[in-house]
Design a protein around this motif. Sequence first.
Motif: not given
Lengths: 481, 481
Positions: A434, A436-437, A441, A449, A461, B188-195
């Motif tokens: 990823s 962005s961990a 963004i 992304m 999304m 375990k960590k991925d903050n690229t956009g919506y879940d």
Amino acid sequence: MKITEQEIIDECRAICGDAHVETGNDIDPKYQRDWLDKYPSSPFIVVRPDSTEKVAALMKLCTATKTAVIPLGGNSGLTGATQAHPDQKAVIMSLERMNMIRDVNGDGRYMIAESGCIVENLHKAADQAGWMFPLVFGAKGTAHIGGALGTNAGGLNVVRYGNARALCLGLEVVTAAGDIMNLLPALKKDNTGYDLVNLMIGSEGTLGIITAATLTLVPKPAAYATAMVVVPDIKAALKLMNLVQNQTGGRLEAYELMDQVIYDLCVTNLDHVTAPFDYSPAFSILMEIAAGSPDDVKTHSDGRLNLATQLETILAMAFEQGLADDAIIANSEAQRQNLWAMREGALGAIQKHGNWVMSDVSFQVADLPNAIEDLKAAFAAVAPGPFCVAFGHMGDGNLHAFARPYDEDPKDHPTEAAAIKAALRDTVVKWHGSISAEHGIGQDKQAEMKQLKDPVAYAMMKSIKAALDPDNILNPGKVLL
Amino acid sequence: MKITEQEIIDECRAICGDAHVETGNDIDPKYQRDWLDKYPSSPFIVVRPDSTEKVAALMKLCTATKTAVIPLGGNSGLTGATQAHPDQKAVIMSLERMNMIRDVNGDGRYMIAESGCIVENLHKAADQAGWMFPLVFGAKGTAHIGGALGTNAGGLNVVRYGNARALCLGLEVVTAAGDIMNLLPALKKDNTGYDLVNLMIGSEGTLGIITAATLTLVPKPAAYATAMVVVPDIKAALKLMNLVQNQTGGRLEAYELMDQVIYDLCVTNLDHVTAPFDYSPAFSILMEIAAGSPDDVKTHSDGRLNLATQLETILAMAFEQGLADDAIIANSEAQRQNLWAMREGALGAIQKHGNWVMSDVSFQVADLPNAIEDLKAAFAAVAPGPFCVAFGHMGDGNLHAFARPYDEDPKDHPTEAAAIKAALRDTVVKWHGSISAEHGIGQDKQAEMKQLKDPVAYAMMKSIKAALDPDNILNPGKVLL
């Protein structure tokens, strides 16, 4: 509905009171910058509602007038997610006055906090109730819980407690249309339809405005045992982590990787730190386990905790299995604090050396040994110089990798700096990691992304954003392009 | 695009092969019923793809022809979520042939399983790799992981490991349009956009078709200590649970509440169970803790585990604090199995007595004492008769409450049975609980959810459904009305 700018301002004042609306030249400079001084912000209005109802009234106004709204927490984000573009007429909605802890329920092990609560204040409230709220990261004294949820913040003990998402049981959210959605009840099992709570978490204010959250409280460890362990390589570090998890029933609180570069920088640049070893280990691990039974907190005749003996037993296994070469166990709180001072001072130690190309990436944990090798090789090929995984949250596969072209300032080598960033991105792509961990963004990683995310996911999304915010007024120009 | 029914059938055969397409009278009866024989199913076609690509091709066909698709797993659901209405021309897409475990990664503590894998087979695969996949519920020998994720299944040890959602790191999903979305990497960590992963989990096949999942593996406890504890009341049971969580660092694996009615039914109706006490306790708890250190699995000279001694110490505290009146600790695996036989036989013991009004509701854990009192009073007011919280997954606030009007068959008292259900619903509303804790919505609870869910949340779910499935072909007529 046509309405003038002055009418919008007047209506904001009517909703929140004159004292809580700032416009034009009267806007406090703190609302015109970000944490890194990288993204200037030019809001049209700054408004500070102090209730969910006022947030809803403001959103109704903004929907009716198609005015952009940027929710703002503690302004400690690192990706420019809460700043107004110079070319957009945006309202910054600061949630700072929504700072009530509505409830702390010890029996039920939850608390309900408004989004403007500072994270550290939630730690204190949990502690007073005899529990712990375990979301801990560098900006905890500034960041709001609303922002932490908006970006799904991580931190130092995600390996044990998960990220912000894992600690949130419910939310109160105001929608683009100004409706209040109450999903606050602290239900551990609720299968009535789609998971809107997790959809909102990490959406950076683009799908709704989080006004309050129900947060999980966890047992407060009665004691910790902490060690710095030298490992032969990263593969061994991985196996050691699994050994500790297995032997402690998952009571590993932190597992932070340091390489030789960062070890040396800490020892050299941090005056308050005593070197744990009389040499520079290639790879060392700061690990901490928590007490898990009444026996663990009993002390031996020499004053040491049973818990420390337990850690010793596990490390003895590690030595036998070739997973550790050397280790020092903290025998006092002072020794423990010294080990943590290294970890917490690492960023300062790096910065004292000069500027670096920085990053926030993640990999599958099992891919870390290979991914780190690849990163090292790629950076060396681009522009030889120091490279370090300064603080690898190894349990989460999250690396903050740093590099310095020719050991000089990246600003003086823009081509090499760009090539280092490209190599980082390529390595992330190769290992399906990823970009962005834990930082999100915002504006910073939008283009990247869009380029790298699974295209079906990206399109999905976009569909969700269009469905939930048809006029694109919720933090427009962030996250999605 | 106009296309005849025969052309759709031919195209399905071209995609999956003749042997894996059934139509009309040739459809196996197993596809025409549900687990409870409550929801008959009349599919137009049953198709069994064995790859993600085939699922995608089928979805492209169904989108082009606007044909409804119902994904089917092990058919062990309890809410009619996977049956075809008689008045709809629906394709049942059985994922039973997508039963490969694509990867078991011990170092990374995850496995990737296709959606048709039977849950119990995943337990075995995890065990062989030296870890545990802790999603355990009654239908584990039949249910598929795809269905378990589609309904966000719970079970016996959610208090420790969370529900299906908490055990899923990533998904592969085929969309309504037939696109493949790959969100499988075990990050375990991925903050690229919506879940999107959590959005799909629990959506019961109405937003996409889960074809594979990345699942978390957890440390396998080296030993358990198990006790049946008599508590003075439910409030004390709650405090006792928190005490155990605190003292064990969260190593509570199960905490199941039994009241006097169910205790008596078990002792009377289960021949293979030995009564733990020589009287009927008003409230008892089956609790189990797991080993959390190498010391825990050492044995005393009398053969007992250290872990059992630890549980004894904690129970001694409980007696002192007035949270327990009596207790029996299992001193052998046989004694442990006897206690679990009561819990696992409880449903059978109840059914042996006759028919009951059954339920699957949840409350905030701290509200359980009051909510149970309310339920009891409400049921007694409607139609006096036995009422029990047969197996309360107390750690999750999840009750399966049972009642029998005048101790007779609810079928013979339809008015009273309806009134009991209404009282149950009213109590859930009063305490802000959930009408579906772990079984989902399907057809069974659609109307109730529409009536009781936060209306803003309901509208948001409708928007998301319309955005992701504009032709309403993904399991139409389920979950949302």
